[in-house]
Design a protein around this motif. Structure first.
Motif, PDB file in Angstrom:
ATOM      1  N   GLY A  62       0.798  -1.213   0.000  1.00 46.28           N
ATOM      2  CA  GLY A  62       0.000   0.000   0.000  1.00 46.28           C
ATOM      3  C   GLY A  62       0.835   1.270   0.000  1.00 46.28           C
ATOM      4  N   GLY A  63       1.981   1.218   0.695  1.00 46.97           N
ATOM      5  CA  GLY A  63       2.791   2.414   0.847  1.00 46.97           C
ATOM      6  C   GLY A  63       3.927   2.547  -0.136  1.00 46.97           C
ATOM      7  N   ALA A 148       2.353  17.915   9.720  1.00 42.61           N
ATOM      8  CA  ALA A 148       2.179  16.889   8.689  1.00 42.61           C
ATOM      9  C   ALA A 148       3.126  17.052   7.513  1.00 42.61           C
ATOM     10  CB  ALA A 148       0.728  16.887   8.201  1.00 42.61           C
ATOM     11  N   ALA A 149       3.255  18.249   6.970  1.00 33.38           N
ATOM     12  CA  ALA A 149       4.099  18.442   5.783  1.00 33.38           C
ATOM     13  C   ALA A 149       5.566  18.194   6.102  1.00 33.38           C
ATOM     14  CB  ALA A 149       3.912  19.856   5.230  1.00 33.38           C
ATOM     15  N   ALA A 150       6.015  18.660   7.271  1.00 32.22           N
ATOM     16  CA  ALA A 150       7.407  18.450   7.666  1.00 32.22           C
ATOM     17  C   ALA A 150       7.673  16.963   7.882  1.00 32.22           C
ATOM     18  CB  ALA A 150       7.721  19.238   8.938  1.00 32.22           C
ATOM     19  N   VAL A 173       2.391   6.498   3.922  1.00 32.57           N
ATOM     20  CA  VAL A 173       3.310   6.024   4.963  1.00 32.57           C
ATOM     21  C   VAL A 173       3.393   7.028   6.103  1.00 32.57           C
ATOM     22  CG1 VAL A 173       5.717   5.428   5.466  1.00 32.57           C
ATOM     23  CG2 VAL A 173       4.624   4.586   3.368  1.00 32.57           C
ATOM     24  N   ALA A 174       3.483   8.314   5.774  1.00 32.13           N
ATOM     25  CA  ALA A 174       3.597   9.331   6.815  1.00 32.13           C
ATOM     26  C   ALA A 174       2.349   9.368   7.694  1.00 32.13           C
ATOM     27  CB  ALA A 174       3.846  10.695   6.183  1.00 32.13           C
ATOM     28  N   GLU A 175       1.179   9.300   7.089  1.00 27.71           N
ATOM     29  CA  GLU A 175      -0.050   9.347   7.875  1.00 27.71           C
ATOM     30  C   GLU A 175      -0.182   8.114   8.757  1.00 27.71           C
ATOM     31  OE1 GLU A 175      -3.201   9.972   5.088  1.00 27.71           O
ATOM     32  OE2 GLU A 175      -2.714  12.108   4.803  1.00 27.71           O
ATOM     33  N   ARG A 176       0.209   6.966   8.216  1.00 21.09           N
ATOM     34  CA  ARG A 176       0.133   5.737   9.015  1.00 21.09           C
ATOM     35  C   ARG A 176       1.103   5.786  10.191  1.00 21.09           C
ATOM     36  NH1 ARG A 176      -1.840   0.462   8.282  1.00 21.09           N
ATOM     37  NH2 ARG A 176      -0.504  -1.143   9.214  1.00 21.09           N
ATOM     38  N   LEU A 177       2.312   6.312   9.956  1.00 22.12           N
ATOM     39  CA  LEU A 177       3.288   6.440  11.045  1.00 22.12           C
ATOM     40  C   LEU A 177       2.805   7.451  12.090  1.00 22.12           C
ATOM     41  CD1 LEU A 177       6.677   6.358   9.101  1.00 22.12           C
ATOM     42  CD2 LEU A 177       5.822   4.620  10.694  1.00 22.12           C
ATOM     43  N   ARG A 178       2.198   8.531  11.653  1.00 23.09           N
ATOM     44  CA  ARG A 178       1.689   9.513  12.614  1.00 23.09           C
ATOM     45  C   ARG A 178       0.541   8.929  13.434  1.00 23.09           C
ATOM     46  NH1 ARG A 178      -0.040  14.950  10.745  1.00 23.09           N
ATOM     47  NH2 ARG A 178       0.768  15.782  12.698  1.00 23.09           N
ATOM     48  N   ARG A 179      -0.294   8.104  12.816  1.00 23.36           N
ATOM     49  CA  ARG A 179      -1.355   7.441  13.580  1.00 23.36           C
ATOM     50  C   ARG A 179      -0.759   6.483  14.612  1.00 23.36           C
ATOM     51  NH1 ARG A 179      -3.990   7.103   8.535  1.00 23.36           N
ATOM     52  NH2 ARG A 179      -3.417   4.905   8.334  1.00 23.36           N
ATOM     53  N   ARG A 180       0.296   5.775  14.203  1.00 22.75           N
ATOM     54  CA  ARG A 180       0.958   4.874  15.149  1.00 22.75           C
ATOM     55  C   ARG A 180       1.546   5.663  16.314  1.00 22.75           C
ATOM     56  NH1 ARG A 180       2.704  -0.052  14.890  1.00 22.75           N
ATOM     57  NH2 ARG A 180       0.471  -0.329  14.599  1.00 22.75           N
TER      58      ARG A 180
END
Length: 198
Positions: A62-63, A148-150, A173-180
């Motif tokens: 997916g990523g 988010a952008a950074a 990937v960034a959004e998934r890592l931030r959710r984690r």
């Protein structure tokens, strides 16, 4: 560094390697610094959960993270960095757990380097570079997670590196890592140390 299918043995997180010889000088050094191997047994479930997260096929399918030695290492570093930052948030009282978790990573990377054919004289140098990579990701994530952008720019540099990802892949990937990261903050410490990431 990655086998095609997940393996529950955390020492095979990247290469399928087995434990390094007991007399290995690098491990002996780390044992002197951090304590005997028995001290880190309680952290194995947490490290195994981090490895399982890094090997989740969703990152690669997916990523669009490269399903390669480097790509899997980068995802392991990303997942581990988030957990170490969570422990860091608890201050000095969880410093020892963070050190022991890092030692498990060192042990795992030692075995992986040997499986890849790295000679004894170069293992220490290789582990030094891998530790530097982990520290760099921690520093970058620490500075950018709040925006988010950074953070997407950090993910592009630290997860995809020289691979040419699409904007959609970086965002995924960034959004998934931030959710984690958010989920880790909500997990009670005792459950986290037992291996629960969310």
């Amino acid at each position: 560094m990655r086998p095609a299918t997940p393996d529950p043995n955390i020492r095979q997180s990247l290469t399928g390697a087995s434990r390094a010889p007991a007399g290995d000088p690098v491990l002996t050094l780390f044992q002197r610094l951090f304590g005997p191997p028995g001290d880190r047994l309680a952290l194995r479930p947490l490290y195994a959960a981090i490895v399982a997260d890094a090997r989740d096929p969703v990152w690669y399918r997916g990523g669009g993270v490269p399903d390669s030695v480097d790509g899997r290492f980068d995802m392991l570093c990303a997942s581990l960095a988030l957990v170490l930052l969570r422990l860091e948030g608890d201050g000095d009282k969880k410093r020892r757990e963070a050190v022991l978790l890092t030692e498990l990573f060192v042990d795992d990377m030692d075995a992986s380097l040997r499986e890849l054919g790295t000679g004894d004289l170069m293992v220490g140098k290789g582990i030094g570079k891998l530790m530097g990579a982990l520290a760099g990701r921690m520093a970058s994530f620490r500075e950018t997670l709040a925006e988010a952008a950074a953070f997407q720019a950090s993910v592009r540099r630290n997860v995809f590196r020289d691979a040419p990802p699409s904007e959609e892949a970086v965002r995924f990937v960034a959004e998934r890592l931030r959710r984690r990261h958010g989920a880790l903050g909500a997990v009670p410490l005792e459950r986290l140390l037992a291996g629960e990431l969310e």
